[in-house]
Design a protein around this motif. Sequence first.
Motif, mmCIF file in Angstrom:
data_model
loop_
_atom_site.group_PDB
_atom_site.id
_atom_site.type_symbol
_atom_site.label_atom_id
_atom_site.label_comp_id
_atom_site.label_asym_id
_atom_site.label_seq_id
_atom_site.Cartn_x
_atom_site.Cartn_y
_atom_site.Cartn_z
ATOM 1 N N ALA A 37 -23.410 -17.622 -17.244
ATOM 2 C CA ALA A 37 -24.525 -18.344 -16.639
ATOM 3 C C ALA A 37 -25.143 -19.315 -17.640
ATOM 4 O O ALA A 37 -25.500 -20.451 -17.292
ATOM 5 C CB ALA A 37 -25.570 -17.370 -16.115
ATOM 6 N N GLN A 38 -25.268 -18.900 -18.898
ATOM 7 C CA GLN A 38 -25.806 -19.782 -19.926
ATOM 8 C C GLN A 38 -24.861 -20.959 -20.171
ATOM 9 O O GLN A 38 -25.315 -22.089 -20.413
ATOM 10 C CB GLN A 38 -26.029 -19.012 -21.222
ATOM 11 N N VAL A 39 -23.563 -20.704 -20.119
ATOM 12 C CA VAL A 39 -22.588 -21.786 -20.291
ATOM 13 C C VAL A 39 -22.774 -22.842 -19.208
ATOM 14 O O VAL A 39 -22.823 -24.047 -19.493
ATOM 15 C CB VAL A 39 -21.157 -21.228 -20.259
ATOM 16 N N PRO B 115 -26.127 -37.325 -19.723
ATOM 17 C CA PRO B 115 -25.114 -36.369 -20.172
ATOM 18 C C PRO B 115 -25.074 -35.141 -19.279
ATOM 19 O O PRO B 115 -26.083 -34.761 -18.660
ATOM 20 C CB PRO B 115 -25.579 -36.005 -21.587
ATOM 21 N N GLY B 116 -23.912 -34.502 -19.211
ATOM 22 C CA GLY B 116 -23.777 -33.254 -18.479
ATOM 23 C C GLY B 116 -23.116 -33.425 -17.130
ATOM 24 O O GLY B 116 -22.642 -34.510 -16.763
ATOM 25 N N HIS C 262 -25.802 -24.880 -19.693
ATOM 26 C CA HIS C 262 -25.583 -25.893 -20.727
ATOM 27 C C HIS C 262 -24.966 -27.146 -20.125
ATOM 28 O O HIS C 262 -25.431 -28.273 -20.382
ATOM 29 C CB HIS C 262 -24.658 -25.343 -21.819
ATOM 30 N N TYR C 263 -23.914 -26.980 -19.317
ATOM 31 C CA TYR C 263 -23.255 -28.158 -18.752
ATOM 32 C C TYR C 263 -24.149 -28.884 -17.752
ATOM 33 O O TYR C 263 -24.055 -30.111 -17.622
ATOM 34 C CB TYR C 263 -21.931 -27.757 -18.104
ATOM 35 N N LEU D 6 -16.019 -37.322 -19.981
ATOM 36 C CA LEU D 6 -16.133 -36.558 -18.745
ATOM 37 C C LEU D 6 -17.488 -35.870 -18.619
ATOM 38 O O LEU D 6 -17.840 -35.383 -17.542
ATOM 39 C CB LEU D 6 -15.011 -35.525 -18.653
ATOM 40 N N LEU D 7 -18.241 -35.824 -19.707
ATOM 41 C CA LEU D 7 -19.559 -35.200 -19.675
ATOM 42 C C LEU D 7 -20.678 -36.242 -19.624
ATOM 43 O O LEU D 7 -21.812 -35.964 -20.010
ATOM 44 C CB LEU D 7 -19.737 -34.262 -20.871
#
Length: 372
Positions: A296-298, A323-324, A301-302, A315-316
């Motif tokens: 969930a934290q990962v 960003p993201g 982050h994205y 791609l981010l």
Amino acid sequence: MATPTAQPWMRQPLGWLLLAALAAVGGAAVAPWRQPVAAAALLAPPANFPAPVYEVATNQPDEAAFELGRALFYDARLSSDGRVSCGNCHQQARAFTDGRALAVGVAGRRSLRNSPALQNLAWHRSFMADGGVRGLALQALAPLTSAQEMNTPLATALAKLNADPEYRRRFAAVYGPGAVDMPRFLRALAQFTSALTSTNSRYDKHVRYEPGGALSAAEQRGRALFQAKCSGCHATDLFTDESFRNNGLDASFPVDSGRAHITLLPADAGRFRVPSLRNVARTAPYMHDGRFATLAQVLRHYAHGVRPSRTLDPLLRQPDGRPGLALTEAQQQELLAFLQTLTDTEFLTNPRFAPPVTRQETKPHGIGLTAN
């Protein structure tokens, strides 16, 4: 197999890699072929897998060699303090990770990096988070000789093996008479590590139309989201494209420069190997430095935490430059549901990959290992 040196911008010494490469190609012939069951995926990959890149013909699966490699993988006496084996940092139930943010080696020394999962290594072209090792057989030299991990010079490890009558007997049974040398040692270990294949998750059964492959509606939506949002990096049914990318963890990289640690190129700063997401629900904590405790934290982050930098992966970046990845809370939950389908219980519980049954011989010299 986790750590660079403490000086992140310095290239690792290559002398031992070149020496190993020269020696490994001239190893003794393998005993008559007795294929271990675990090697079937190497010889005939599942329908949803590409062909492995590891040249199986150079080290054909052999049951006795596989068992010898398994014994070596779990033998802590090959470390300088006799307490750390490959299996300490690579535990089967965790997809051969260790549950720690950073790997811990001899004398409690802490690595700069998280222990990576060991699975489907025969499909890897390079190894380590920075790609600093090329060749599955050569990979074992890095953790063996690292001061932060097993801390044993290769010559010392070979001396220990040659001093033990049982190891000498087992190596001779596989490779013929002669001392235990580097090619034989590395080939035996690669027999075990190349066989660590994870190919039977619920997802695999679903795409191969096999029994036990049903996905719920939420998992199906998560799969569609994954294809749209994540498959650019976590590509194919290996769930990695084997590339090195900056995924926005930091804006600068004073501690670990990633791929630039090997290439010395500023354009590689902050780029790390894209890991496979197979068994990802079992490999916490996440990222090369273990900074995220949960999936969930990962995903958060994205969605909200990507930090821009000069080498951030394109791609981010969203179309408006932010960003993201554009992920709602509901979408993150659906992605989490899909990622759970990548768990391969058969791989995580296969007794062939577990530590062998061992007993200590009462002898004045040698390692004294007998494995069943």
